[in-house]
Motif scaffolding. Structure first.
Motif, PDB file in Angstrom:
ATOM      1  N   LYS A   6       0.827  -1.208   0.000  1.00 37.57           N
ATOM      2  CA  LYS A   6       0.000   0.000   0.000  1.00 37.57           C
ATOM      3  C   LYS A   6       0.859   1.255   0.000  1.00 37.57           C
ATOM      4  O   LYS A   6       0.457   2.288  -0.511  1.00 37.57           O
ATOM      5  N   LYS A   7       2.066   1.141   0.588  1.00 38.98           N
ATOM      6  CA  LYS A   7       2.954   2.295   0.589  1.00 38.98           C
ATOM      7  C   LYS A   7       3.356   2.678  -0.821  1.00 38.98           C
ATOM      8  O   LYS A   7       3.493   3.834  -1.151  1.00 38.98           O
ATOM      9  N   HIS A   8       3.551   1.682  -1.649  1.00 43.72           N
ATOM     10  CA  HIS A   8       4.089   1.959  -2.979  1.00 43.72           C
ATOM     11  C   HIS A   8       3.017   2.107  -4.032  1.00 43.72           C
ATOM     12  O   HIS A   8       3.199   2.805  -5.016  1.00 43.72           O
ATOM     13  N   TYR A   9       1.919   1.392  -3.897  1.00 44.61           N
ATOM     14  CA  TYR A   9       0.932   1.377  -4.964  1.00 44.61           C
ATOM     15  C   TYR A   9      -0.409   1.806  -4.413  1.00 44.61           C
ATOM     16  O   TYR A   9      -0.675   1.699  -3.210  1.00 44.61           O
ATOM     17  N   GLU A  10      -1.271   2.212  -5.342  1.00 46.17           N
ATOM     18  CA  GLU A  10      -2.614   2.639  -4.930  1.00 46.17           C
ATOM     19  C   GLU A  10      -3.507   1.418  -4.865  1.00 46.17           C
ATOM     20  O   GLU A  10      -4.124   1.031  -5.845  1.00 46.17           O
ATOM     21  N   VAL A  12      -6.717  -0.629  -3.588  1.00 46.65           N
ATOM     22  CA  VAL A  12      -8.077  -0.419  -3.110  1.00 46.65           C
ATOM     23  C   VAL A  12      -8.558  -1.719  -2.494  1.00 46.65           C
ATOM     24  O   VAL A  12      -8.324  -2.791  -3.041  1.00 46.65           O
ATOM     25  N   TYR A  19      -8.148  -7.307  -2.655  1.00 48.02           N
ATOM     26  CA  TYR A  19      -7.573  -5.996  -2.952  1.00 48.02           C
ATOM     27  C   TYR A  19      -7.457  -5.830  -4.447  1.00 48.02           C
ATOM     28  O   TYR A  19      -7.360  -6.794  -5.200  1.00 48.02           O
ATOM     29  N   LEU A  21      -5.597  -3.489  -7.640  1.00 47.32           N
ATOM     30  CA  LEU A  21      -4.552  -2.554  -8.035  1.00 47.32           C
ATOM     31  C   LEU A  21      -4.677  -2.343  -9.528  1.00 47.32           C
ATOM     32  O   LEU A  21      -4.716  -3.317 -10.286  1.00 47.32           O
TER      33      LEU A  21
END
Lengths: 175, 292, 208, 539
Positions: A6-10, A12, A19, A21
């Motif tokens: 989650k830090k690197h990619y968006e 949801v 999840y 992406l």
């Protein structure tokens, strides 16, 4: 794990333990290899394709599963329907061979680097790939097959079924 | 002599198929089924003879089943049916046990030739499995035969048969008998040694391309051949028989044991069966040989 | 005899029900005996094409025990008398089914199991599933249902044995031999040419 | 100086030599060196007809050297080195044994040698030296190291000579030396028991090695080793009946290997291919060659009704009479395993599906058929008349001083244990074959010939030439799953000999170091040497 991603990619969260992406097609290999190295999502369990004929795109969902089989990550790539081409994932996931072969046959998507994209389930198929939405299945069937002359009462029974169900409900409620 | 031999072949054919019918029936009962009629194997073989056509792969494919049949018939004719009888002896005075042991290999050879010529890889796989199994299969049987030959100081089946008036070899040489009997189970092609035609593994094995009359000949020879093997076991270990009734009783007992064992054991792999045969029955028979 | 036409299936059913169409009376005693043996011993090549394949194994179990009727399963088409096409046939499967059928030795019979072989069943609008099996192979016995129970399959076997024994109609393999052009044309319609070895090649030796 | 005598034994071996050479020389072969072949032939004549030890040795050496030069035309240098080292060792061992015998017996003539004059302590070493000679020449383990490569790499026709005749020189030497010159009563029985077991173990190991081979000629080479193992075993019983059985098997093996090697030479001539994985399905192209090979392998496997069974029968009954039950079990085990390589041989070449196309195949000259026909006819004849061999051996046994076996008719082979009638057997085979053929062809069912070789039932699929359907390569590989066979297949005497060669290399390096130390040290060594000599002299 998922926090790291989650830090690197968006990312949801679509549902509990599911999840999503969304990425660009030219970053597919890069991102998926990074995901498989840096996270627990190591298995490619499916490649799902949807034909958005209205938007002129194919949406491919690479569904990744964790080692413990408790979380799923959908990595969505959208590609043009006209020049549909993607890099292969054979080097990352060997099981992608069959999936890509299947997608090539059913949607006509070309996977660069996969040289096994020949006939699979459909032998000698010369028409439009059958799961593209412009392929008219009924017209094809009517053209290629004769139907057996069957029951004369072969009518649309939907209205009749509806009526009977309602009747049954009434009688039940009456009791 | 000719009529005598013909009678031997006819009897072996009838008894072989009857026993095969019994085998199917007994297996069915073990499974909790009724099973087919006793004569079902006859019907099958006659139907196969009556097929309108059968696939042919050239003259060697033609010759293969014939060689198999020769192997079965010659083996049978060199084994006397009855103890001390002038009838149903065939050509047994011209042969001996060593010859019979070698004639028994002719059937796999004919099979191998016919199947090799049709070019089906499954058939050859089955044949190779069979020949590999033969390595282990013959060892305990040979040891038992050698033991008997040395004990009786003769390789004549008739002599070995008549020398058992005091007690059957099965009881005087029990270890040899056990070794030979386990090997005999394999010769009968029953579980756990039925690696040759295992349909779950190699399609139909050797029989893959046999059809119509060729398959009918293969079936008939296997019926004759299994009766010949029963006969050999009875003659070597159970003292032969004085009359046909006694013969039928003795062969049936042996057959029943083989069938029941076959029905309760799962199949070995080829390597397992060879290793088992080389270890257990061979070991038993070797100990038996030391006592001789 | 009615032609094997669009309505062939229905017409053949009529023939089977009507005694006066029977060809039994024209046969010699030897032929009758031969037919008796053929009916008594049946080797089945159970080709599991579709979901019907799951209905076949039970008939060999202790509950149904079809071996009573002389029916035995074999693995290879060379020894089989009966081909069971169990359920829907896609193009790819049909090609293998035809190949297996042509490798069987005459006399040979085909049992179509389930609605899909009759009219496509629930796959009536599928792009690669055939709708009528008897356009491509001569079917001797249809068993309808989706799926038919094992009892239905056993009934089918008994009926087929009865047909063979009493020679009620010409067996399918003779039709296949005589009307081969019809079947071949239908097969080529969906396969294109040269997709399976042709029937003529396989049986050219017949006349030698 | 050189003494010769016509003996029945020599006649038999020379007769075999004559058959082999005469039939093989008919084959047109541009690579053949005729003078060397004639020299080899002459040397064999010298060996078989020699009547003194020196003549025997001279013939032996000429045989080794002339075959060396013939092999040298086609073999690799490593193979030649192996050949020459082992055969020199055999020659030296023979020379050593001869020198020892002659030194004590005082004469070289066969008839006049009295082995009793040789002291007891030297009898075992002499026997061992002779064992080494015999084992090297006929390829008994662990001295078979040179055999396989040599057979494989020499000229295809010459391999036949090597296997059919030259390997029999060892057998000849065995019979002549141990039964004629030395005499069995002076020999140490337990040594021969070990030799018998060596022979059997050789045959078992070589049989399994043969099954796993991929090259046609290597398979035959191992089979040759295995068959000669039987002969040595049965000769090592030191019995008249053993010699009879051994001689019978010698004849059969000579004929069979003549047939098989020429057959394979024909195939290599036609196709230019030497591996099982490249061949297949030549049956309908060369039916005559196929039938000849079939006769060959039936005789090789020792199956009735051909001659091969007679020798196996004699071997078994001999072992039975001597009550060598375990030895017999081992022989029968090896013989049962041999079916697998026999089948691999015929399947890999003639049956199955073709691997690769058949383009560029040459026409086979008729001369290739002649040796095979001769061998096949004799094998069939011996099958019908098994006692023909006995009639042939009786004078030999008589001349060697053994009891002569009797026979009532040529059709019947009679031993103390059992007898069988070859004529009845062959007649039965013919009759049954004819009857069943009649039955099959008169059946209602028509045999429909498939047009296409690929029309096989292959799970509904239609295979094509791209699918590799030939099983010749894989056959025998799966034997590795069986533990005791895996042990045999994965180990080889090569490691043993490599170890020895490494040892000798190391020691020569040490010797070399002494020389490279410098002149002053050499002077020191010379001084030391003389000091030791002086010291010994004083003692």
């Amino acid at each position: 794990m998922i926090e790291f991603l989650k830090k690197h990619y968006e990312i949801v969260e679509k549902a509990p333990r599911l999840y999503k992406l969304q990425i660009e097609s030219d970053k597919l290999v890069e991102i998926l290899s990074s995901v498989s190295i840096n996270s627990n999502f190591i298995t490619l369990s499916q490649i799902a394709c949807t034909d958005w004929i209205e938007d002129e795109v194919f949406a491919l969902n690479y569904i990744l599963t964790t080692k413990e089989r408790d979380k799923n990550l959908m990595v969505e790539v959208r590609i043009s329907r006209v020049h549909c081409s993607l890099p292969t994932l054979l080097n990352l996931y060997p099981q992608a061979q069959v999936m890509e072969r299947d997608l090539h046959e059913m949607y006509g998507i070309n996977f660069r680097g996969n040289d096994t994209l020949y006939d699979f389930a459909l032998e000698n198929w010369n028409e439009i790939p059958p799961l593209r939405r412009e392929f008219d299945t009924l017209a094809y069937v009517n053209e290629h097959f004769d139907f057996r002359i069957g029951r004369e009462d072969n009518k649309d029974v939907k209205a009749e079924v509806k009526r009977r169900k309602a009747q049954a409900k009434e009688s039940k409620d009456g009791k | 002599m000719f009529l005598d031999s013909l009678a031997m072949i006819a009897l072996a054919y009838i008894f072989g198929f009857l026993y095969y019918g019994l085998y199917r029936n007994i297996s069915a009962r073990v499974h909790g089924r009724f099973g087919p009629s006793l004569a079902q194997s006859f019907f099958d073989s006659i139907k196969l003879f009556l097929k309108e056509n059968s696939t042919n792969f050239g003259w060697m494919f033609y010759a293969g089943p014939i060689i198999m049949m020769i192997g079965a018939i010659t083996t049978l004719l060199f084994i006397p049916y009855l103890n001390g009888s002038e009838h149903l002896v065939g050509l047994s005075q011209y042969g001996n046990l060593i010859l019979v042991l070698y004639l028994m290999v002719l059937e796999p050879l004919g099979n191998a030739m016919g199947i090799g010529s049709n070019g089906n890889p499954f058939g050859v796989m089955g044949i190779t499995r069979g020949l590999t199994r033969l390595i282990g299969l013959e060892l305990p049987f040979y040891i038992a035969a050698i033991g008997l030959m040395i004990a009786n100081h003769s390789a004549d089946i008739g002599v070995i048969m008549t020398n058992q008036s005091e007690g059957y070899n099965a009881f005087t040489h029990p270890l040899l008998f056990i070794g030979a009997f386990i090997s005999f189970l394999g010769f009968m092609g029953k579980s756990p040694f039925d690696v040759v035609g295992a349909p779950q593994e190699v399609y139909s094995g050797p029989a893959t391309e046999f059809s119509g009359k060729f398959f009918a000949i293969a079936l008939s020879q296997s019926a004759i051949f299994s009766f010949a093997k029963l006969l050999l076991m009875v003659n070597l270990f159970l003292g032969g028989a004085q009359s046909l009734v006694e013969l039928v009783a003795k062969t049936f007992v042996l057959f029943l044991v083989a069938v029941l064992v076959g029905n309760v054991y799962a199949r070995f792999t080829t390597a397992q069966s060879v290793e088992f045969l080389v270890r257990v029955p061979t070991g038993i028979a070797l100990v038996g040989l030391l006592f001789v | 005899m009615p032609e094997n036409t669009q309505e062939g299936f229905i017409d053949q059913q009529k023939v089977l029900d009507n005694e006066e169409y029977s060809i039994k009376n024209t046969q010699s005693i030897i032929q009758k005996a031969v037919d008796w043996f053929r009916a008594r011993s049946m080797f089945v090549l159970a080709y599991g094409t579709g979901c019907g394949a799951i209905e076949m194994p039970p008939i060999f179990t202790s509950r149904y025990d079809i071996e009573r009727l002389g029916v035995v399963g074999v693995a290879t088409p060379r020894q089989a008398d009966i081909l069971i096409v169990s359920g829907y046939c896609s193009y790819k499967t049909l090609k293998r089914v035809i190949r297996s059928y042509e490798q069987m030795n005459e006399p040979k019979y085909v049992i179509g199991l389930g609605s899909c072989t009759i009219n496509g069943g629930m796959y009536w609008d599928s792009y690669n599933t055939i709708k009528k099996l008897d356009e491509y192979l001569p079917v001797d016995m249809y068993i309808n249902g989706c799926m038919p129970r094992p009892e239905a399959l056993i009934e089918g076997f008994v009926k087929l044995q009865d047909n063979i024994r009493n020679a009620k109609s010409e067996a399918g393999y003779i039709q296949y031999r005589e009307n081969n052009a019809f079947y071949r044309a239908n097969q080529e319609k969906i396969f294109g040419k040269n997709t399976t070895p042709t029937f003529e090649e396989n049986f050219a030796g017949m006349n030698q | 100086m050189f003494n010769f005598a016509m003996t029945p034994l020599g006649n038999l071996f020379f007769g075999l030599t004559l058959i082999v050479f005469a039939s093989l020389l008919l084959i047109k072969n541009e690579r053949r060196d005729l003078p060397l072949h004639i020299l080899l032939f002459a040397s064999l004549g010298v060996i078989f007809y020699a009547s003194d030890l020196i003549t025997l040795f001279v013939g032996w050496e000429i045989m080794s050297w002339s075959s060396y030069f013939i092999i040298a035309k086609s073999a690799r240098i490593e193979t030649l080195q192996k050949y020459i080292i082992f055969n020199l060792a055999a020659g030296f061992a023979l020379l050593g044994a001869i020198v020892l015998i002659v030194a004590f017996a005082g004469t070289t003539l066969y008839g006049e040698i009295d082995f009793g004059k040789v002291p007891e302590a030297l009898r075992v070493p002499i026997t061992l030296l002779l064992f080494v000679t015999i084992a090297i020449k006929s390829g008994i383990m662990p001295f078979h190291y040179w055999v396989v490569d040599t057979y494989e790499e020499s000229d295809h026709i010459f391999s036949a000579i090597l296997s059919a005749i030259i390997s029999k020189a060892g057998i000849f030497l065995f019979i002549v030396i141990f039964s004629q010159i030395i005499g069995y009563r002076y020999l140490h029985g337990s040594l021969f028991d070990i030799l018998a077991w060596l022979g059997v173990i050789t045959s078992i190991v070589a049989t399994f090695k043969a099954i796993s081979q991929e090259e046609l000629k290597r398979l035959l080479a191992y089979s040759s080793i295995a068959q000669i193992g039987y002969i040595v075993t049965v000769l090592a019983l030191l019995e008249g009946s053993g010699i009879e059985a051994g001689l019978y098997h010698t004849i059969i093996h000579t004929l069979v290997k003549l047939l098989l090697f020429v057959n394979i030479a024909s195939i290599i001539y036609i196709t230019g291919k030497t591996k099982f994985s490249q061949l297949g399905n030549l049956l309908y192209d060369y039916p005559a060659l196929f039938i000849l090979l079939l006769i060959g392998i039936i005789a090789l496997a020792g199956m009735p009704p051909l001659g091969g069974f007679n020798s196996k029968f004699l071997i078994y009954t001999t072992l039975l009479e001597k009550k060598k039950a375990l030895l017999l079990v081992a022989v029968m085990f090896s013989s049962a395993s041999a079916f697998l390589y026999c089948y691999k041989l015929i399947y890999g070449i003639y049956l199955g599906q073709a691997s690769g196309d058949k383009e560029g195949y040459r026409e086979l000259p008729m001369s290739f058929y002649i040796p095979q026909f001769i061998a096949a006819i004799i094998l069939v004849l011996l099958g019908i008349l098994p006692s023909l061999g006995i009639a042939l051996f009786n004078p030999i046994l008589g001349s060697l001083g053994f009891e002569v076996s009797s026979y009532s008719s040529l059709f019947e082979l009679h031993t103390a244990f059992a007898s069988f009638n070859g004529g009845v057997l062959m007649g039965l085979f013919g009759l049954v074959f004819a009857l069943i053929l009649l039955l099959v062809t008169s059946m209602r069912s028509k045999a429909v010939k498939v047009r296409d070789r690929y029309d096989i039932s292959y799970c509904g699929e239609t295979p094509d030439p791209q699918n590799n359907l030939h099983y010749g390569y894989g056959m025998g590989q799966e034997l590795r799953r069986i533990s005791f066979i895996r042990v045999i297949l994965e180990n080889s005497t090569a490691t043993y000999w490599e170890h020895i060669s490494k040892l000798s290399g190391d020691s020569s390096v040490m010797v070399k170091k002494l020389y490279s130390l410098g002149t002053q040290y050499i002077g020191l060594f010379i001084l030391l040497f003389f000091t030791i000599l002086l010291f010994l002299g004083v003692r």
